[in-house]
Scaffold this motif. Structure first.
Motif, PDB file in Angstrom:
ATOM      1  N   GLN A  10      49.228 -21.165 -69.471  1.00 43.93           N
ATOM      2  CA  GLN A  10      49.947 -21.413 -70.360  1.00 43.93           C
ATOM      3  C   GLN A  10      49.057 -21.971 -71.675  1.00 43.93           C
ATOM      4  O   GLN A  10      49.399 -22.051 -73.278  1.00 43.93           O
TER       5      GLN A  10
ATOM      6  N   ARG B 142      52.797 -13.038 -65.403  1.00 43.87           N
ATOM      7  CA  ARG B 142      53.357 -12.217 -67.012  1.00 43.87           C
ATOM      8  C   ARG B 142      54.351 -12.656 -68.315  1.00 43.87           C
ATOM      9  O   ARG B 142      53.998 -12.562 -69.139  1.00 43.87           O
ATOM     10  N   GLU B 143      55.445 -13.573 -67.112  1.00 38.34           N
ATOM     11  CA  GLU B 143      56.604 -14.195 -68.496  1.00 38.34           C
ATOM     12  C   GLU B 143      55.564 -15.372 -69.096  1.00 38.34           C
ATOM     13  O   GLU B 143      55.652 -15.694 -69.719  1.00 38.34           O
ATOM     14  N   LEU B 144      54.049 -15.781 -68.394  1.00 43.82           N
ATOM     15  CA  LEU B 144      53.571 -17.269 -68.456  1.00 43.82           C
ATOM     16  C   LEU B 144      51.936 -16.495 -69.245  1.00 43.82           C
ATOM     17  O   LEU B 144      52.332 -17.116 -70.268  1.00 43.82           O
ATOM     18  N   GLY B 145      51.941 -15.307 -69.349  1.00 37.14           N
ATOM     19  CA  GLY B 145      51.284 -14.465 -70.776  1.00 37.14           C
ATOM     20  C   GLY B 145      50.002 -14.024 -70.100  1.00 37.14           C
ATOM     21  O   GLY B 145      48.512 -13.776 -70.684  1.00 37.14           O
TER      22      GLY B 145
ATOM     23  N   TYR C 205      62.629 -23.122 -60.813  1.00 38.59           N
ATOM     24  CA  TYR C 205      62.864 -21.953 -60.813  1.00 38.59           C
ATOM     25  C   TYR C 205      62.883 -20.731 -59.873  1.00 38.59           C
ATOM     26  O   TYR C 205      63.884 -19.808 -60.499  1.00 38.59           O
TER      27      TYR C 205
ATOM     28  N   ASN D 206      54.274 -12.810 -57.336  1.00 38.82           N
ATOM     29  CA  ASN D 206      53.788 -14.031 -58.383  1.00 38.82           C
ATOM     30  C   ASN D 206      53.453 -13.008 -59.687  1.00 38.82           C
ATOM     31  O   ASN D 206      53.082 -14.248 -60.150  1.00 38.82           O
TER      32      ASN D 206
ATOM     33  N   GLU E  77      55.324 -11.092 -61.463  1.00 34.63           N
ATOM     34  CA  GLU E  77      56.298 -10.906 -62.789  1.00 34.63           C
ATOM     35  C   GLU E  77      56.561 -11.903 -63.975  1.00 34.63           C
ATOM     36  O   GLU E  77      55.934 -12.315 -64.638  1.00 34.63           O
ATOM     37  N   PHE E  78      55.987 -13.038 -62.788  1.00 37.59           N
ATOM     38  CA  PHE E  78      56.084 -14.893 -63.402  1.00 37.59           C
ATOM     39  C   PHE E  78      55.157 -14.792 -64.151  1.00 37.59           C
ATOM     40  O   PHE E  78      55.052 -15.408 -64.588  1.00 37.59           O
TER      41      PHE E  78
END
Length: 321
Positions: A165, A187-190, A318, A182, A184-185
């Motif tokens: 991040q 990808r959510e963080l960028g 999480y 992990n 997709e996790f």
């Protein structure tokens, strides 16, 4: 006060839950009513005796450095904080004895910052070491610049997820290694995720054919054979877990909590630049299970101990969301 402590080195079974006297504070320190504490690898390594050649010990030892809590009392030389302030810290003394797995903890003011108001107690406790390590590695040591490609090895862990991040905030393109579950996790963080075992090299080269500009290692295993060859010519790399990185031409980042960086990262967290993933929360009597989960190396994000269970009861890890 209630605390978790150990009277001798050993595995997690040496951890006891019971009563200890409330510790004294320094003239330029404070006492904290602890709300939550986080587990870091240094905690179980100290418990097993790996730090004995480097640090004096006073048994019984209360583990834990990462902490969130409320200032209970201030020393006569303290002007930075007042009773009732909500704070976070990464507290290391020059000897092993008085950690955060206790209802009351002494702390020097240099190791504390005001708690970001948008973080709950558990997430706040998970923040200091992970955020300091990521910030000091990416900004102070590696000097990441906008437009560079950064490979973070071990990107789903406590340090790695925060580093992703912060690197994104700095304007970098981020590749993160993690297990498939992990991805997709990340990808959510960028980050652009790649598997850290099967097909790692080919996956990274498909994204960055000329190599990555910066490599941050948060794994410490076989970096010379696996991820270091993915570095571009004149690229920079550092490890936050393996001092042998220096022998390979890189840097080793040992987090310094006694700098002005903690207020900086706390301010970034307050602005929503990053969140600290909390993988699991255990009550204080179950601290041994928290140590075991951290030591297993498969937790997503940080493992937290709720010293004040009522204060942390609204927070969910999480991996349960």
């Amino acid at each position: 006060m209630k605390a978790v402590f150990y009277r001798r080195y050993g595995d997690a079974s040496v951890l006891e839950y019971g009563e200890l006297p409330i510790p004294k504070m320094a003239l330029d320190g404070v006492l904290l009513d602890v709300k939550a504490a986080a587990v870091n690898p240094i905690d179980w390594k100290a418990r097993e005796g790996y730090l004995d050649p480097f640090a004096d010990t006073v048994f019984p030892i209360v583990p834990g450095a990462d902490v969130s809590g409320i200032v209970r009392e201030i020393g006569v030389g303290v002007n930075e904080f007042a009773v009732g302030d909500e704070v976070v810290g990464c507290v290391r003394e020059d000897y092993l004895s008085r950690g955060s797995f206790a209802q009351v903890m002494p702390a020097p003011v240099r190791a504390l910052a005001i708690k970001p108001p948008n973080l709950g107690w558990a997430e706040a406790a998970a923040m200091p070491l992970a955020a300091l390590t990521s910030y000091q590695a990416l900004v102070r040591v590696l000097d990441v610049q906008r437009g560079e490609t950064v490979l973070i090895h071990g990107a789903a862990g406590g340090v790695g997820a925060v580093a992703v991040q912060i690197a994104v905030h700095l304007g970098a393109r981020v590749i993160g290694t993690a297990s498939e579950r992990n991805h997709e996790f990340l990808r959510e963080l960028g980050a652009e995720p790649v598997n850290y075992t099967v097909g790692l090299a080919d996956s990274v080269r498909a994204i960055a054919p000329d190599g990555v500009d910066v490599l941050l290692d948060a794994v410490g295993k076989r970096i010379g054979r696996t991820v270091l060859p993915l570095l571009a010519p004149h690229g920079r790399f550092a490890s936050v877990v393996d001092p042998k990185a220096r022998e390979l031409g890189g840097s080793y980042v040992f987090t310094r909590p006694d700098t002005g960086d903690l207020p900086v990262v706390a301010a970034l967290a307050a602005k929503g630049v990053f969140r600290v993933p909390v993988g699991a929360i255990f009550p204080l009597p179950d601290a041994a299970q928290a140590h075991l989960l951290s030591q297993g190396g498969h937790a997503r994000g940080k493992v937290v101990v709720a010293v004040d269970e009522a204060a942390c009861q609204e927070e969910n890890p999480y991996n349960e969301r």
